[in-house]
Every structure is written in structure tokens, then in C-alpha cells.
Design an enzyme around this catalytic site. Structure first.
Site, mmCIF file in Angstrom:
data_model
loop_
_atom_site.group_PDB
_atom_site.id
_atom_site.type_symbol
_atom_site.label_atom_id
_atom_site.label_comp_id
_atom_site.label_asym_id
_atom_site.label_seq_id
_atom_site.Cartn_x
_atom_site.Cartn_y
_atom_site.Cartn_z
ATOM 1 N N HIS A 93 0.822 -1.214 0.000
ATOM 2 C CA HIS A 93 0.000 0.000 0.000
ATOM 3 C C HIS A 93 0.859 1.267 0.000
ATOM 4 O O HIS A 93 0.451 2.289 -0.540
ATOM 5 C CB HIS A 93 -0.928 0.017 1.217
ATOM 6 C CG HIS A 93 -2.155 -0.820 1.048
ATOM 7 N ND1 HIS A 93 -2.188 -2.151 1.345
ATOM 8 C CD2 HIS A 93 -3.409 -0.501 0.609
ATOM 9 C CE1 HIS A 93 -3.393 -2.634 1.104
ATOM 10 N NE2 HIS A 93 -4.146 -1.656 0.648
ATOM 11 N N GLY A 94 2.028 1.234 0.614
ATOM 12 C CA GLY A 94 2.886 2.408 0.689
ATOM 13 C C GLY A 94 3.671 2.413 1.974
ATOM 14 O O GLY A 94 3.393 1.634 2.896
#
Length: 439
Positions: free
Chosen positions: A358-359
Site C-alpha cells: 500500500h505504501g
């Protein structure tokens, strides 16, 4: 044209880049319909690759396709030259490049400010590239030692370049998913497997299911636009939030999480309609008479399943379904040694991979680590339920409700960290209801 885009964007409260993305994203629906009627596998692959690249260019600019080309090229090269290890090579290189893009673009900040880039699409593309390489790697393993999912998805022969590019960019399906397998894509384009003409002459009509998905998307967006002005995230940084009591803070965090989810429901409903109309979402026929087509392959979320989940264990089965399936097949199950059972390590490792995917924002990592603990806690409550002796239905029902309340509370409390993403914001929110209750 520029002025028209600006006025249109202003009228719905988004930036021009976001509006451009939304228009291209909705355009995947008619593109998918056209792909369905393209004659012949080769023409379908060319159309899928070309339409995906064009939509990417119109949405994110020319550089987006260059970014996509990197993991696609690395994945194909690893399959071509290092088949025995192409799965792990592609996994490490694909995630390495994705992490580099996360660090460079820091897309979460850009999205909050009304900007948008190709990192979100790169996330989906990375999963497709990795699964293709792992399945090609599985193609040289002995079948008797494989799990059912491995047997179903393994690739014996290396896909051609045009098949590979068509799969990766398929009609813009890399924008927001859902993720699907190369084997299914090839079977669909070549009318094999469940897509082959049946003896009864049945041909699944996608239009009823697609209309349902589009109506669901419209409802989700309407509800989101209604709720978001009433529960803005900026309220968390305002002095009035610090003056609220414990229950009001907790209820606001709940409503903030509840509101944010409808945006995702909208996005996934659009992608569901697109994949259904292409035919790729078809997953077989029901046993009813007459049989009805199933479209589970296109489904990325079960809204009622999320909002009324009786246990946190159920959430990966109803939220971002295809990514959860990917994580189960390519991370969770592959960390379990033969003859052993999965434990907390496999769960935590899977959630960590999901967080990195996701990051690199601290809020993402904190949320997914919390979610591993949340699922483990829900399993404990479930074991309590199972240990209740027969005849004590009241106690068992109390534990069922307790598990439901626990899931709702912890999910909506912890998901705020995912929404706000930054460390300072997350730490400001995370202890607040508890600390207020103890003072």
C-alpha cells in the site's frame, strides 16, 4: 477543453487530474464491452494491451507506461532466463521497484492535495506480474506436491509477449483491479475451460450483473458525497476535537472510517461492472434450475459482509477480496512449511507485505500490524465460543455479539491510521479515546 475540465471538476469538488482519472476509469466499461466482441485471441491481446496503455496515457501521462514497462520487463526476463527462480526474483524486483516509486512520489500526500499519479495502478500491475512469474515457476514442479490453487493456476508454457502485455494492461483493469490470474485470462480469450461453449448452448449474459454493479456504484458515491462534508478528516486537528468526551471521539472515528469506505465501494463497483462486461469476471454456473451465471471473479467487496462482519477473520474474505486472495495464495500459504499449520508469524508477515504494498506511510504499517493483532484477538474470542458447552446458548450468543462488537470497534478505530497515513496524525488519534477515558 481545459476550461471545460476545470469547470466540471469544480462542480463535483475534485481536481482536474482526479477528474481525468475518473473519466478514464469509467471509460474501462465501454472498452471492456468492445474487448468482449473482438474476434480471435491475437486481436483480443492486442486490443487489451493497446487500450490499457492508451487509458494509462490519458489518465497519468506518458511516463506511466514507462513505469509499467519496468516491472513487466523484469518479470518477463526472469521467466525467460531464470525459470527455476523466476517467482522469487520477480517478487523481490517487483516490490523493490514499487517501493522506490512509493518513496519517490509519496502518492498519499499528492492524493490528499488533489493530485494523482500512476502508483496505484502500478500496485495492481505488480501483483499481476508477480503471480504470473510464480505460476510459471510452479509449472516445473511436481503436481502431487502442489496445493489446489497452484495446480489450477500453474503455467506450463511461457506466455508470448503479446499475451503477457494484454494480461498486464487488460483494458485498464490495472487501474484498481480486481487482480486475476494469467491462466484465467488466457482461457477466457481462447474460450477454454468455463468459457468454452457448453453442451447446453448456454452463453452467460453479463448485463444484469453489470447493471446491479453500476447501481451499487451510484448509491455508494451518493452516500459518500452526502457523508464526507459531515465528517471531514480535518476535524481531528481542530481544537474542538480535543474537547470532546470519550464516546463522542470514538463515534467520530467510527463515522470517519465508515464514510471513507464508501469511496472504495464506489471504485470497486465500477471495476466489477467493467470486468463483468468483458466476460473475465465469469466464474461458472450455479446448480439451480435453470443455472445462473456467477461473477465472483469480478467481485472485490461484499459491502454487507464488511459492515456486519461477525469476526475480524471474515474481513479479508469480504474486503479487497481479490488482493486478499492474492496475499493468501502467494504469501500466507507459501510461508507454511509442509505438514505444518499457519500461525501468527504467517499472518503478521502477510499483513506486513500488504502494508508495504500500500505504501511506506507509518499509518499504513501501523494499521496492518494492528489488523494482524485484531484478527488474532478475534480468533481467541471464536475459540471461547466453540468451548461453550451445549445448552448454554445464551453465553454463546453473548460471545458472538462480543466478537461482532470487537470487530466493529477495532476496525473503525484502527482504520483512521490508514486514512490519515502520517505518523504524527496517527499517533495523535490512536491513543486519544483511551487516554481521555483514563484521565
Amino acid at each position: 477543453m481545459g476550461l471545460e475540465m476545470e469547470s466540471m471538476a469544480a462542480s463535483i469538488g475534485v481536481s482536474v487530474p482526479v477528474l481525468r482519472f475518473l473519466l478514464c476509469y469509467v471509460a474501462t466499461i465501454p472498452v471492456s464491452v468492445l474487448w468482449r466482441f473482438v474476434p480471435g485471441p491475437l486481436a483480443k491481446h492486442i486490443f487489451a494491451a493497446a487500450s490499457g496503455a492508451i487509458l494509462s496515457y490519458l489518465s497519468f501521462g506518458f511516463s506511466s507506461n514507462l513505469h509499467f514497462l519496468v516491472p513487466m520487463s523484469l518479470g518477463y526476463a526472469s521467466m525467460l532466463f531464470f525459470r527455476a527462480h523466476c517467482g522469487i526474483i520477480t517478487f523481490l524486483l517487483g516490490f523493490g521497484y514499487l517501493i522506490g516509486c512509493h518513496m519517490y512520489y509519496m502518492s498519499g500526500d499528492a492524493w490528499k492535495e488533489g493530485g494523482i499519479d500512476a502508483t496505484g495502478a502500478l500496485m495492481v500491475l505488480t501483483l499481476k506480474v508477480i503471480s504470473c512469474a510464480i505460476n510459471y515457476n510452479d509449472g516445473i514442479l511436481k503436481e502431487e506436491g502442489l496445493r489446489e490453487a497452484q495446480k489450477k493456476n500453474r503455467l506450463i508454457k511461457l506466455p508470448s509477449l503479446i499475451e503477457y502485455f494484454g494480461y498486464c494492461l487488460s483494458c485498464g483493469s490495472h487501474f484498481a483491479g480486481p487482480v486475476f490470474e494469467m491462466k484465467d485470462y488466457l482461457d477466457c480469450t481462447e474460450s477454454k475451460g468455463i468459457w468454452s461453449p457448453s453442451e447446453k448452448g448456454l452463453s452467460p449474459s453479463p448485463f444484469g450483473a453489470a447493471v446491479r454493479a453500476l447501481l451499487q456504484a451510484a448509491f455508494c458515491m451518493a452516500l459518500y458525497l452526502y457523508l464526507v462534508p459531515q465528517f471531514p478528516l480535518t476535524r481531528f486537528t481542530e481544537p474542538i476535537y480535543q474537547e470532546w468526551g470519550f464516546w463522542k471521539r470514538l463515534s467520530y472515528q467510527y463515522m470517519s472510517g465508515f464514510t471513507a469506505r464508501w469511496k472504495y465501494y464506489f471504485i470497486w463497483s465500477i471495476s466489477e461492472a467493467s470486468i463483468i462486461l468483458s466476460g473475465l469476471g465469469f466464474s461458472g454456473w450455479t446448480d439451480s434450475s435453470p443455472p445462473k451465471p456467477k461473477w465472483d471473479r469480478a467481485k472485490n467487496v461484499d459491502i454487507l459482509g464488511v459492515e456486519f462482519a461477525k469476526s475480524a477473520v471474515q474481513l479479508p474474505l469480504v474486503w479487497n477480496i481479490q488482493v486478499s486472495t492474492w496475499l493468501r495464495h502467494y504469501v500466507y500459504e507459501r510461508l507454511v512449511k509442509p505438514g505444518k499449520k499457519a500461525g501468527f508469524f504467517q499472518l503478521l508477515a502477510t499483513q506486513t507485505v500488504s502494508a508495504v504494498w500500500h505504501g511506506l506511510y507509518p499509518g499504513y504499517i501501523i494499521f496492518f500490524v494492528q489488523s494482524a493483532l485484531m484478527i488474532a484477538g478475534s480468533r481467541v474470542i471464536y475459540r471461547w465460543q466453540q468451548s461453550v458447552p451445549q445448552g448454554m446458548d445464551v453465553v454463546k450468543n453473548i460471545l458472538v455479539f462480543l466478537n461482532f462488537a470487537y470487530t466493529v470497534l477495532v476496525l473503525n478505530y484502527s482504520c483512521v491510521g490508514f486514512i490519515v497515513s502520517t505518523l504524527s496524525f496517527t499517533l495523535t488519534l490512536s491513543p486519544s479515546p483511551y487516554m481521555h477515558a483514563c484521565t
